[in-house]
Structures are given as structure tokens and as C-alpha cells.
Design an enzyme around this catalytic site. Structure first.
Site, PDB file in Angstrom:
ATOM      1  N   CYS A  41       7.548   4.032   6.222  1.00  0.00           N
ATOM      2  CA  CYS A  41       6.669   3.822   5.060  1.00  0.00           C
ATOM      3  C   CYS A  41       7.459   3.331   3.863  1.00  0.00           C
ATOM      4  CB  CYS A  41       5.923   5.107   4.719  1.00  0.00           C
ATOM      5  SG  CYS A  41       6.984   6.441   4.097  1.00  0.00           S
ATOM      6  N   CYS A  68      -3.675   4.150   9.421  1.00  0.00           N
ATOM      7  CA  CYS A  68      -2.450   3.588   9.999  1.00  0.00           C
ATOM      8  C   CYS A  68      -1.894   4.450  11.123  1.00  0.00           C
ATOM      9  CB  CYS A  68      -1.391   3.427   8.910  1.00  0.00           C
ATOM     10  SG  CYS A  68      -1.937   2.420   7.537  1.00  0.00           S
ATOM     11  N   CYS A 127       0.842  -1.202   0.000  1.00  0.00           N
ATOM     12  CA  CYS A 127       0.000   0.000   0.000  1.00  0.00           C
ATOM     13  C   CYS A 127       0.878   1.252   0.000  1.00  0.00           C
ATOM     14  CB  CYS A 127      -0.925  -0.031   1.222  1.00  0.00           C
ATOM     15  SG  CYS A 127      -2.156   1.289   1.233  1.00  0.00           S
ATOM     16  N   CYS A 128       1.894   1.274   0.854  1.00  0.00           N
ATOM     17  CA  CYS A 128       2.813   2.426   0.889  1.00  0.00           C
ATOM     18  C   CYS A 128       3.583   2.541  -0.416  1.00  0.00           C
ATOM     19  CB  CYS A 128       3.799   2.282   2.049  1.00  0.00           C
ATOM     20  SG  CYS A 128       3.153   2.785   3.650  1.00  0.00           S
ATOM     21  N   CYS A 148      -1.113   8.466   7.395  1.00  0.00           N
ATOM     22  CA  CYS A 148      -2.441   8.169   6.854  1.00  0.00           C
ATOM     23  C   CYS A 148      -3.387   7.778   7.987  1.00  0.00           C
ATOM     24  CB  CYS A 148      -2.349   7.032   5.862  1.00  0.00           C
ATOM     25  SG  CYS A 148      -1.440   7.439   4.353  1.00  0.00           S
TER      26      CYS A 148
END
Ligand code: SF4
Length: 235
Positions: free
Chosen positions: A226, A203, A118-119, A200
Site C-alpha cells: 500500500c 482491493c 488512493c492509498c 480494504c
């Protein structure tokens, strides 16, 4: 054309800059690398301090914000407030995959199943694609933020001729807070609610008593960074 040469003596330079003020480090960076300089800023307090300092030292420096699409609305509002107040030259980077495609291929809850991927899609790759041509990347990392950051130097060299500049390497969170206070700069709206480090929304949680600054990031997962500050190969 940048004034710096490839034979920059990093040891001597870091020895000299270690005791320099962040303003002096920013001035040196602009002098050496202009105009190929950026500041990355996620509108946490450290990045805000540097953006404020650059207003007078080198207002031309773009302030690069990686908009993952998962930021808190409070972060976006804080960003907008400061961009207007400081007159920042904001550059907003988007994820490499449109949101609809991301949702279909990975699901919007990818952060819970594979936060590294995702990162990578939403943060690392957009920045990576923006970096060619940049000679100096200023950022707000401090040594006391996490065990992964205790050894950062003021200036670090990477493959491809890129230098990362960390003017706040020796600062503490208290130094940052005092700077904001001294200069009448508002804090992030979530700071008062216990968020010491803000990324984010899915998270990030507030820190608990006794926890370190970044313990609210990816809490309960084996992840501290990240990836934006770890994908480059050192020289
Ligand atoms: S911090 Fe979380 S939501 Fe943001 S890009 Fe990384 S895994 Fe995704």
C-alpha cells in the site's frame, strides 16, 4: 526520554534479536524507546498477536489503526471486539481528505483507476503525519508474506531517527495462527471464508488454491504494497 543513542549498532543488534522471541523484542523496544513507541495494526492476525503481547509487556503503547473508510464491516467489528477484550489504547487515523471532498475530486472508485493515489490519501499520508515524535514503530510484517518483505530485519533504521521494529519477521503464518489458538483469540471473521490477507474491501479478495498469502490484495494490478512500509528513506 529515550535510552537509545544514534550509534546503535544495527548489525550486532539484529544478530542478537534474530533468535529472540517476539516478546523479548517488544520488551527491548519498550526499554530502549519508551514512551515514543507505537504499534500499527490493521487487525490482521499478525498485528493482533503483537497487540495481545503488548498487553502485558507495555500496555501504554498506542495501537494505531488507519481507518481508510474502505474497511470491511467485519474488520471493524473484529477491531471493536479485540479493543474491548484486550483493553487496547486505540488511536484511529482518518484520511487526509474528508470523504465528500474525496468523492468529488477523485471519485469513490479511485482505487480501481489509481490505487497508489488512493492509498496515499487514505493510508500513507495520515500515518506520515502521525509519525513525528515516534522513535519506534512496531508492526506485524513477516518475511514470508511477500517477495517485497523477504529481506526485512528485526530492527531497521530510517532517516529522522525512526526505528521500525518487526518482531514477527521470522515467523510464518502458521506461527501466528498457533499463537491465536493457544491464547484463545478469535480469528478474523473473513479468514474462514478464504481471506488470507485482509485490507480494504474493494482491493481484497479471497486467495485461490496455490496462491500466496497476499495474492488477494490488489489482484490483477501491478501493486503489492500500500505504501505505508515503503515511503520512508533508510538510514
Ligand atoms: S487499499 Fe484500495 S481502497 Fe484502500 S486505500 Fe488503498 S487503493 Fe484505496
Amino acid at each position: 526520554m529515550s535510552a537509545v543513542t544514534s550509534d546503535l549498532d544495527l548489525d550486532a543488534l539484529n544478530h542478537r534479536l534474530e533468535s529472540a522471541t517476539p516478546e523479548a523484542i517488544l520488551g527491548w523496544t519498550w526499554e530502549q524507546f519508551a514512551p515514543d513507541v507505537i504499534l500499527t495494526c490493521s487487525f490482521q492476525h499478525d498485528g493482533v498477536v503483537l497487540a495481545h503481547m503488548l498487553r502485558t509487556i507495555a500496555p501504554e503503547v498506542p495501537v494505531v489503526f488507519v481507518n481508510t473508510g474502505f474497511h470491511f464491516p467485519e474488520t471493524l467489528a473484529y477491531r471493536d471486539l479485540l479493543v474491548e477484550r484486550f483493553g487496547l489504547r486505540l488511536v484511529e487515523l482518518e484520511p487526509i481528505m474528508p470523504r465528500a471532498e474525496f468523492a468529488e475530486r477523485h471519485g469513490l472508485d479511485l482505487y480501481a483507476r489509481n490505487p497508489d493515489l488512493c492509498c496515499h490519501i487514505n493510508k500513507v499520508e495520515p500515518l506520515k503525519r502521525f509519525l513525528p515524535g515516534v522513535r519506534a514503530w512496531i508492526n506485524g510484517r513477516r518475511r514470508d508474506q511477500a517477495f517485497t518483505r523477504t529481506a526485512i530485519r528485526v530492527v531497521e533504521a530510517y532517516q529522522g531517527g525512526l526505528y521500525k521494529v518487526n518482531p514477527l519477521a521470522s515467523w510464518t503464518t502458521r506461527d501466528t495462527f498457533y499463537y491465536l489458538e493457544r491464547n484463545g483469540i478469535p480469528t478474523h471473521p473473513l479468514f474462514e471464508r478464504g481471506y488470507a490477507s485482509i485490507g480494504c474491501a474493494p482491493c481484497t479478495r479471497p486467495v485461490l488454491p496455490g496462491e500466496n498469502e497476499r495474492d488477494g490484495r490488489w489482484a490483477g494490478q501491478d501493486k503489492v504494497e500500500c505504501g505505508m512500509h515503503t515511503f520512508l528513506d533508510s538510514k
